[in-house]
Each structure stands twice: as structure tokens, then as C-alpha cells.
Design a protein around this motif. Structure first.
Motif, PDB file in Angstrom:
ATOM      1  N   LEU A   1       0.804  -1.226   0.000  1.00 42.36           N
ATOM      2  CA  LEU A   1       0.000   0.000   0.000  1.00 42.36           C
ATOM      3  C   LEU A   1       0.838   1.279   0.000  1.00 42.36           C
ATOM      4  O   LEU A   1       0.286   2.376   0.127  1.00 42.36           O
ATOM      5  CB  LEU A   1      -0.970   0.035   1.191  1.00 42.36           C
ATOM      6  CG  LEU A   1      -2.002  -1.089   1.284  1.00 42.36           C
ATOM      7  CD1 LEU A   1      -2.905  -0.882   2.509  1.00 42.36           C
ATOM      8  CD2 LEU A   1      -2.858  -1.171   0.034  1.00 42.36           C
ATOM      9  N   LYS A   2       2.140   1.187  -0.187  1.00 49.41           N
ATOM     10  CA  LYS A   2       2.986   2.379  -0.143  1.00 49.41           C
ATOM     11  C   LYS A   2       3.161   3.055  -1.495  1.00 49.41           C
ATOM     12  O   LYS A   2       3.693   4.166  -1.576  1.00 49.41           O
ATOM     13  CB  LYS A   2       4.358   2.025   0.451  1.00 49.41           C
ATOM     14  CG  LYS A   2       4.302   1.689   1.933  1.00 49.41           C
ATOM     15  CD  LYS A   2       5.684   1.487   2.505  1.00 49.41           C
ATOM     16  CE  LYS A   2       5.620   1.235   4.015  1.00 49.41           C
ATOM     17  NZ  LYS A   2       6.966   1.051   4.602  1.00 49.41           N
ATOM     18  N   THR A   3       2.734   2.394  -2.552  1.00 53.40           N
ATOM     19  CA  THR A   3       2.781   2.979  -3.900  1.00 53.40           C
ATOM     20  C   THR A   3       1.393   2.862  -4.502  1.00 53.40           C
ATOM     21  O   THR A   3       0.720   1.843  -4.341  1.00 53.40           O
ATOM     22  CB  THR A   3       3.791   2.244  -4.786  1.00 53.40           C
ATOM     23  OG1 THR A   3       5.093   2.345  -4.200  1.00 53.40           O
ATOM     24  CG2 THR A   3       3.830   2.838  -6.190  1.00 53.40           C
ATOM     25  N   ARG A   4       0.956   3.926  -5.187  1.00 50.09           N
ATOM     26  CA  ARG A   4      -0.364   3.839  -5.802  1.00 50.09           C
ATOM     27  C   ARG A   4      -0.413   4.542  -7.154  1.00 50.09           C
ATOM     28  O   ARG A   4       0.344   5.475  -7.427  1.00 50.09           O
ATOM     29  CB  ARG A   4      -1.443   4.406  -4.890  1.00 50.09           C
ATOM     30  CG  ARG A   4      -1.388   5.903  -4.639  1.00 50.09           C
ATOM     31  CD  ARG A   4      -2.476   6.312  -3.651  1.00 50.09           C
ATOM     32  NE  ARG A   4      -2.412   7.720  -3.292  1.00 50.09           N
ATOM     33  CZ  ARG A   4      -3.070   8.261  -2.267  1.00 50.09           C
ATOM     34  NH1 ARG A   4      -3.839   7.490  -1.503  1.00 50.09           N
ATOM     35  NH2 ARG A   4      -2.976   9.545  -2.005  1.00 50.09           N
ATOM     36  N   VAL A   5      -1.343   4.054  -7.965  1.00 47.40           N
ATOM     37  CA  VAL A   5      -1.611   4.613  -9.294  1.00 47.40           C
ATOM     38  C   VAL A   5      -3.049   5.109  -9.304  1.00 47.40           C
ATOM     39  O   VAL A   5      -3.963   4.395  -8.875  1.00 47.40           O
ATOM     40  CB  VAL A   5      -1.432   3.548 -10.391  1.00 47.40           C
ATOM     41  CG1 VAL A   5      -1.806   4.115 -11.755  1.00 47.40           C
ATOM     42  CG2 VAL A   5      -0.008   3.006 -10.397  1.00 47.40           C
ATOM     43  N   HIS A   6      -3.239   6.325  -9.760  1.00 48.88           N
ATOM     44  CA  HIS A   6      -4.589   6.889  -9.877  1.00 48.88           C
ATOM     45  C   HIS A   6      -4.767   7.427 -11.287  1.00 48.88           C
ATOM     46  O   HIS A   6      -4.034   8.320 -11.720  1.00 48.88           O
ATOM     47  CB  HIS A   6      -4.792   8.014  -8.857  1.00 48.88           C
ATOM     48  CG  HIS A   6      -6.098   8.734  -9.023  1.00 48.88           C
ATOM     49  ND1 HIS A   6      -6.265  10.059  -8.675  1.00 48.88           N
ATOM     50  CD2 HIS A   6      -7.302   8.328  -9.501  1.00 48.88           C
ATOM     51  CE1 HIS A   6      -7.501  10.433  -8.933  1.00 48.88           C
ATOM     52  NE2 HIS A   6      -8.154   9.400  -9.439  1.00 48.88           N
ATOM     53  N   ILE A   7      -5.725   6.859 -12.031  1.00 52.75           N
ATOM     54  CA  ILE A   7      -6.072   7.381 -13.353  1.00 52.75           C
ATOM     55  C   ILE A   7      -7.438   8.031 -13.238  1.00 52.75           C
ATOM     56  O   ILE A   7      -8.430   7.366 -12.943  1.00 52.75           O
ATOM     57  CB  ILE A   7      -6.116   6.280 -14.429  1.00 52.75           C
ATOM     58  CG1 ILE A   7      -4.818   5.480 -14.445  1.00 52.75           C
ATOM     59  CG2 ILE A   7      -6.368   6.912 -15.803  1.00 52.75           C
ATOM     60  CD1 ILE A   7      -4.830   4.316 -15.423  1.00 52.75           C
ATOM     61  N   ASN A   8      -7.483   9.335 -13.459  1.00 55.81           N
ATOM     62  CA  ASN A   8      -8.750  10.055 -13.476  1.00 55.81           C
ATOM     63  C   ASN A   8      -9.217  10.120 -14.929  1.00 55.81           C
ATOM     64  O   ASN A   8      -8.626  10.814 -15.750  1.00 55.81           O
ATOM     65  CB  ASN A   8      -8.579  11.456 -12.896  1.00 55.81           C
ATOM     66  CG  ASN A   8      -9.895  12.198 -12.763  1.00 55.81           C
ATOM     67  OD1 ASN A   8     -10.700  12.236 -13.680  1.00 55.81           O
ATOM     68  ND2 ASN A   8     -10.117  12.789 -11.601  1.00 55.81           N
ATOM     69  N   PHE A   9     -10.277   9.376 -15.236  1.00 53.94           N
ATOM     70  CA  PHE A   9     -10.727   9.267 -16.618  1.00 53.94           C
ATOM     71  C   PHE A   9     -11.553  10.470 -17.065  1.00 53.94           C
ATOM     72  O   PHE A   9     -11.974  10.517 -18.217  1.00 53.94           O
ATOM     73  CB  PHE A   9     -11.529   7.977 -16.807  1.00 53.94           C
ATOM     74  CG  PHE A   9     -10.669   6.745 -16.793  1.00 53.94           C
ATOM     75  CD1 PHE A   9      -9.843   6.452 -17.854  1.00 53.94           C
ATOM     76  CD2 PHE A   9     -10.688   5.881 -15.712  1.00 53.94           C
ATOM     77  CE1 PHE A   9      -9.047   5.324 -17.852  1.00 53.94           C
ATOM     78  CE2 PHE A   9      -9.898   4.742 -15.688  1.00 53.94           C
ATOM     79  CZ  PHE A   9      -9.065   4.464 -16.768  1.00 53.94           C
ATOM     80  N   VAL A  10     -11.774  11.426 -16.195  1.00 51.08           N
ATOM     81  CA  VAL A  10     -12.443  12.666 -16.583  1.00 51.08           C
ATOM     82  C   VAL A  10     -11.411  13.745 -16.893  1.00 51.08           C
ATOM     83  O   VAL A  10     -11.399  14.322 -17.977  1.00 51.08           O
ATOM     84  CB  VAL A  10     -13.413  13.143 -15.487  1.00 51.08           C
ATOM     85  CG1 VAL A  10     -14.040  14.477 -15.881  1.00 51.08           C
ATOM     86  CG2 VAL A  10     -14.508  12.099 -15.254  1.00 51.08           C
ATOM     87  N   SER A  11     -10.520  14.000 -15.938  1.00 46.97           N
ATOM     88  CA  SER A  11      -9.488  15.027 -16.148  1.00 46.97           C
ATOM     89  C   SER A  11      -8.407  14.546 -17.105  1.00 46.97           C
ATOM     90  O   SER A  11      -7.707  15.351 -17.719  1.00 46.97           O
ATOM     91  CB  SER A  11      -8.857  15.422 -14.818  1.00 46.97           C
ATOM     92  OG  SER A  11      -8.119  14.335 -14.270  1.00 46.97           O
TER      93      SER A  11
END
Length: 356
Positions: free
Chosen positions: A75-85
Motif C-alpha cells: 500500500l505504499k505505492t499507488r496509481v490513480h487514473i482520473n478518466f475525466v481530467s
């Protein structure tokens, strides 16, 4: 590949943990739906609590209909893809941030289509050749990324030029941001156009309507999962629309989460539900535009609440709708429907349709 496999595994695990109804159960379907969704939300809350313990109370980020979120490295690395922005944010609190970020960048750029993950045991000969983000991200040479060599080269470029740091409480967080191409929504829509056309022809539902609903529901994010346990591109719920369609087809029970995360199945089920709304629940509405407004609002909030906006008696509600112009029906739904969410939903979908 491992990021998307972990996401699918998480959702399937939640499905197994929340369980399914016994074939001998006589509990009311609605009661079961509430309990099952509550169980799902409890597990998500537990997952969020684990994230909070590591990242802090203001840093909890969970996947949603228009957001892909994946954690790894304990849980120390994360990926976030915002498909709106259209922004990919990859961040880490690891002691070796460059190494962790590079691995996360490469695996994200090369993550496969969800159908490749779900079907790989059965029809591997039909797997897609391109990663899910192919043509949605361009490298430093303005080229799409298909293979690991180009992905690694771009990761090195991003880390050399765009690496940033921020603090959150006692934590120092290293992160990079990668922008999707300006027309990223259309790029994703094109991926699913063949199965949309297929569903449109099968159920006699306007292709533009299917696409508009997909855009509002998920921004064409096939990994979409909501707090109400709606899944996939068209945010189909197992226990409501899924169960209705299974019953219509003479099947017992409901579709599994794994089934609904397959884009072809998801679009088929979502379009079948639109057809059910059109031919059964809203049958009798004559004007096709008025019917479309009722279908859109019903897809979000149910046909019953749409009809009750006009009258508590179903037949009277249909008669009232037929006595009104489409513009009057639209105005009534966006001003008087019991749900603000459903009112806004009709506005959003209609706006997209008007621009197509």
C-alpha cells in the motif's frame, strides 16, 4: 499486467466474501440486495482504513466509476487514473522512490485490456495486442506506447523531467503526473464501439444513447466499480438490472462481478436493460423523444420513480406523458423527479446526445 490483475482479483475476492444467496433462500430480493451491498461497503471501508493507517486521514483514495486506483508495495505505492481530467498520478512513500515509481509507470502503461485478464484462460488466442492505454498516452517522441522498451524509456524520461515531492503530515511523497491525450475519452469510446454497435443492433437501441450513458456512467472506464456495487462501463448492478435480465432470459440468480467486468457482457446487459425499460416498464409512451427521456432517467433511478413523477397510477402516468410535448416531459423530469441525482443524470446524458 499485475496492477490490473490485482484489481480484478480484489473485486472477485469481495464477491466471494460477500457471498451469494442460497438457492433455497426465500428472503426478499430487495432485503438481500441491501445486505449484500452493505457487506461490500464494509469491506471497502476496511480497505480504506488500511490505507488511512499508512497514508493518513486526508490521503484515502479508492477506485470509483471514473477513477482507476491501484495500490501495491504493501500500500505504499499507488496509481490513480482520473478518466475525466485525463491525468495519471503515480506516487509512493517507499524508501527507494525512483525504482518503485518506474515499476509502477511501466506496469500502468502496459496494463492489458480488462477482457484479456478475464478471458485469458479460455480464449487466449483472441487477446488484444495493445495495452489498455495505447493511443491514450504518447511518449516524449509523441508516439503511442505498445511495448516494454518504449514504456521503460518513457518512464525514465518522466522521472528525469517530471518527478515532484510533497509532504502529507509526517510523510514525504514522491510522485509524477502523466497526461492522457486531449481526446482520451473518444479514444476509449472507439475501443468499445464494435460491441456497442453489436448491442445496438441486437436490442434496437440507439447507438448514440448507449455511448452517452457509458460516458456519463464511467467515462468509458471498463474497470469501474461504485460504492453501490455497480460495475463496468454501463455500471450494471448484479442485484437489480442484472437479475432482471437473467430472469427475462430464463436464468436464475444474477450475473457475477467477473461476468459484468467483461466489457462485452457489460454492454450487452446494460443495453438489454434499456430495451427492457423501453418495451416493458415504460411501454405505452408514444413519442420516441419523450420515451428516451423516460428511459434515461429510469436507467439511473428506476422506471417506477419516473412514472410516479407524473402520477401514482401507472396508466394515468403514461396518459399524462402522452398528452405532453417532449419538452414538457423533459422539464417535468428535471424539476420534479424525486431524485436530484436522476434529474442531473438526464441533463448530462441529454447534453451529450445533443452534441453528438
Amino acid at each position: 499486467m499485475k496492477n490490473s490483475k490485482k484489481l480484478i482479483a480484489l473485486i472477485i475476492t469481495v464477491s466471494l466474501l460477500t457471498g451469494c444467496p442460497s438457492q433455497n433462500s426465500h428472503k426478499d430480493d430487495e432485503d438481500y440486495y441491501v445486505k449484500d451491498t452493505n457487506a461490500f461497503n464494509i469491506l471497502i471501508s476496511q480497505y480504506a482504513n488500511n490505507i488511512e493507517q499508512i497514508w493518513g486521514p486526508k490521503e484515502v483514495l479508492i477506485a470509483g466509476p471514473k477513477d482507476y486506483v491501484q495500490y501495491e508495495d504493501n500500500l505504499k505505492t499507488r496509481v490513480h487514473i482520473n478518466f475525466v481530467s485525463g491525468v495519471i498520478t503515480i506516487e509512493t512513500m517507499a524508501e527507494s522512490p525512483i525504482e518503485n515509481l518506474k515499476e509502477a509507470i511501466v506496469s500502468t502503461l502496459l496494463m492489458p485490456e480488462p477482457v484479456d485478464i478475464i478471458r485469458h484462460d479460455k480464449i487466449s488466442q483472441n487477446l488484444s495486442k495493445d495495452p489498455f492505454l495505447f493511443n491514450q498516452v504518447l511518449d516524449q517522441d509523441h508516439q503511442p506506447i505498445r511495448w516494454s522498451g518504449r514504456a521503460n524509456s518513457f518512464a525514465d524520461y518522466v522521472l528525469a523531467n517530471n518527478l515532484k515531492f510533497r509532504t502529507s503530515g509526517p510523510h514525504k511523497i514522491a510522485y509524477v503526473e502523466i497526461k492522457l491525450v486531449p481526446n482520451h475519452i473518444n479514444q476509449r469510446a472507439k475501443k468499445f464501439l464494435p460491441i456497442v454497435t453489436e448491442a445496438s443492433n441486437r436490442y434496437f437501441i440507439d447507438e448514440r444513447l448507449i455511448l452517452a450513458i457509458m460516458e456519463v456512467e464511467s467515462a468509458f472506464n471498463p474497470y469501474a466499480v461504485s460504492r453501490t456495487d455497480a460495475l463496468g462501463l454501463m455500471q450494471v448492478q448484479q442485484h437489480t438490472a442484472g437479475r432482471d435480465i437473467f430472469k427475462l432470459r430464463g436464468k436464475s440468480g444474477e450475473p457475477s462481478r467477473k461476468f459484468l467486468l467483461d466489457p462485452r457482457n457489460n454492454v450487452d446487459m446494460g443495453t438489454a436493460y434499456l430495451s427492457l425499460l423501453k418495451t416493458k416498464y415504460l411501454a405505452g409512451i408514444n413519442n420516441p423523444i419523450s420515451l428516451r427521456y423516460a428511459m434515461i432517467t429510469s436507467y439511473n433511478g428506476g422506471a417506477g420513480s419516473v412514472l410516479r413523477t407524473f402520477s401514482n397510477d401507472r396508466n394515468e402516468a403514461v396518459n399524462i406523458i402522452n398528452s405532453m410535448t417532449p419538452q414538457q416531459v423533459y422539464r417535468k423530469l428535471v424539476t420534479s423527479h424525486v431524485s436530484q441525482e436522476s434529474r442531473n443524470y438526464l441533463v448530462k446524458v441529454s447534453r451529450i446526445l445533443d452534441n453528438k
